[in-house]
Design a protein around this motif. Structure first.
Motif, PDB file in Angstrom:
ATOM      1  N   TYR A  41     -17.350  10.227 -51.760  1.00  0.00           N
ATOM      2  CA  TYR A  41     -18.711  10.484 -51.267  1.00  0.00           C
ATOM      3  C   TYR A  41     -19.729   9.623 -52.003  1.00  0.00           C
ATOM      4  CZ  TYR A  41     -23.224  12.887 -51.622  1.00  0.00           C
ATOM      5  OH  TYR A  41     -24.561  13.177 -51.698  1.00  0.00           O
ATOM      6  N   THR A  45     -23.253   7.023 -50.285  1.00  0.00           N
ATOM      7  CA  THR A  45     -24.489   7.809 -50.180  1.00  0.00           C
ATOM      8  C   THR A  45     -25.638   7.019 -49.550  1.00  0.00           C
ATOM      9  OG1 THR A  45     -25.000   7.221 -52.475  1.00  0.00           O
ATOM     10  CG2 THR A  45     -23.923   9.338 -52.090  1.00  0.00           C
ATOM     11  N   VAL A  73     -17.994  14.958 -45.123  1.00  0.00           N
ATOM     12  CA  VAL A  73     -18.203  14.852 -46.563  1.00  0.00           C
ATOM     13  C   VAL A  73     -17.821  16.169 -47.227  1.00  0.00           C
ATOM     14  CG1 VAL A  73     -20.029  14.822 -48.320  1.00  0.00           C
ATOM     15  CG2 VAL A  73     -19.971  13.050 -46.592  1.00  0.00           C
ATOM     16  N   ALA A  80     -15.215  11.633 -48.798  1.00  0.00           N
ATOM     17  CA  ALA A  80     -15.832  11.326 -47.509  1.00  0.00           C
ATOM     18  C   ALA A  80     -14.764  10.767 -46.579  1.00  0.00           C
ATOM     19  CB  ALA A  80     -16.963  10.322 -47.665  1.00  0.00           C
TER      20      ALA A  80
END
Length: 403
Positions: A41, A45, A73, A80
């Motif tokens: 993840y 971002t 996520v 993710a």
């Protein structure tokens, strides 16, 4: 091993729109579907929170560049799932559900920085119990850029996902167990593909859930309440984090101060310089035996002002909204409360909070408490504040009891 696994390992790149260069680079691998990539993840971002300014791409072994988007996520486990615009012609990697035995050999694969794809030999050394989720300890050199790549057993099955390495110890890598990957893939396969707004809303719900877990952990500390002079104050915010205390003297203003700082275990990563579910609390005992009531009140007012912490307004937040009120707390005390809140525009229904309160007592001792909460919802933040103030007590006979 490397020859067999290499086609299924990819590079995940976040690029600034308009061909303005690379923002970040990580690794990933194909699992479940040939147009799905598993990665971290924290590696994607910018593509989630600033999608208009960033393009997410995946680069396969044959140097093909494919457009990708985040479709799921798991912020707790830093995972993710990306969906590609077309499948990659490579084998799907098999996930191993069982944890490796301590001492079992394994391999980590990924692309470290500007270097070529690497395979690192190491061994598994049990689990590290992080506050958010347990991680596998791997004694291999997981370097920057290898985050999101697979860690494998000797049969080539994915034991977990590279996530971090220790900066204090040699060859200590941390790996997210494959069971978390399996759970996220199963959940993703059962739901419709979200747009960016729906994805952010889901992420916010995950952060809010973690915030509620932080609230429940407040009662796990060894010393939930500590004594500061004549006051009882809320103390340890987590069992593994003991409050730090220091004493300071100010000869100019003729008072001394005892400062107690308490922190929860670290929150969850949101983006650079921002966490969710993190709590910091400071209690300040002000002692001025030579000061009159007015001088003590002025001293408290200066301390309250210095602890406001609401001047900086980042681009991703709304302006602070503040109010002041008097509230009654247990043990018959009246408290002057200053409460400030601002919304996080990138995370629906989550806010930052800055609370300051002081009990309205007279005499040579005064107390100021300041709390900072990042990435919580309103209900959880209010419950944390109530729990803090409910610990407050004052011994009016404290000075008389001194020898």
């Amino acid at each position: 091993m490397f020859k067999r696994i290499r086609p299924s390992v990819v590079v995940v790149r976040t690029e600034v729109s308009g061909n303005l260069g690379l923002s970040s680079s990580a690794s990933g691998f194909i699992a479940h579907r040939k147009d799905w990539v598993v990665t971290n993840y924290h590696a994607v971002t910018e593509a989630i929170y600033d999608a208009k300014a960033h393009n997410l791409t995946v680069h396969a072994a044959n140097e093909l560049k494919k457009t990708a988007r985040v479709i799921a996520v798991d912020v707790l486990n830093d995972l993710a799932v990306l969906q590609l615009d077309s499948p990659i012609d490579a084998p799907l990697l098999e996930l191993r559900e069982s944890l490796p035995a301590k001492g079992e050999n394994g391999f980590s694969v990924g692309k470290p920085g500007s270097f070529d794809y690497s395979i690192v030999n190491g061994s598994f050394n049990g689990m590290h119990d992080e506050q958010s989720s347990p991680l596998i300890v791997f004694s291999g050199a997981i370097n920057s850029g290898m985050s999101g790549g697979p860690t494998l057993d000797t049969s080539g099955r994915v034991v977990g996902v590279n996530v971090a390495t220790s900066t204090r110890h040699q060859l200590i890598g941390l790996v997210i167990p494959s069971s978390a990957v399996s759970a996220l893939i199963k959940q993703t396969a059962q739901q419709s593909v979200p747009d960016n707004a729906q994805l952010r809303a889901d992420i916010s719900r995950q952060f809010a859930k973690f915030g509620r877990q932080q609230l429940h952990r407040l009662d796990s500390g060894l010393n939930n309440v500590r004594r500061l002079g004549p006051f009882n104050v809320r103390a340890d915010l987590a069992n593994e984090h003991v409050c730090a205390t220091e004493r300071q003297a100010n000869t100019k203003w003729r008072y001394s101060m005892v400062k107690q700082t308490c922190e929860s275990a670290s929150g969850l990563y949101v983006m650079d310089e921002q966490q969710a579910g993190r709590i910091i609390s400071g209690s300040f005992l002000l002692q001025g035996p030579g000061l009159n009531d007015l001088q003590m009140a002025n001293l408290v007012e200066r301390r309250l002002y210095s602890l406001s912490g609401v001047s900086k307004v980042p681009d991703d937040s709304t302006p602070w909204q503040c109010n002041e009120q008097r509230v009654q707390v247990p043990w018959g005390l009246t408290v002057q409360l200053h409460a400030c809140r601002r919304a996080l525009t990138k995370l629906p229904n989550l806010n930052e909070y800055r609370f300051r309160y002081t009990p309205l007592v007279t005499g040579p001792n005064a107390l100021v408490v300041a709390m900072g909460l990042d990435g919580f919802d309103d209900a959880t933040a209010k419950a944390i504040l109530r729990k803090s103030m409910s610990s407050l007590a004052f011994d009016a006979n404290f000075e008389k009891a001194k020898p």
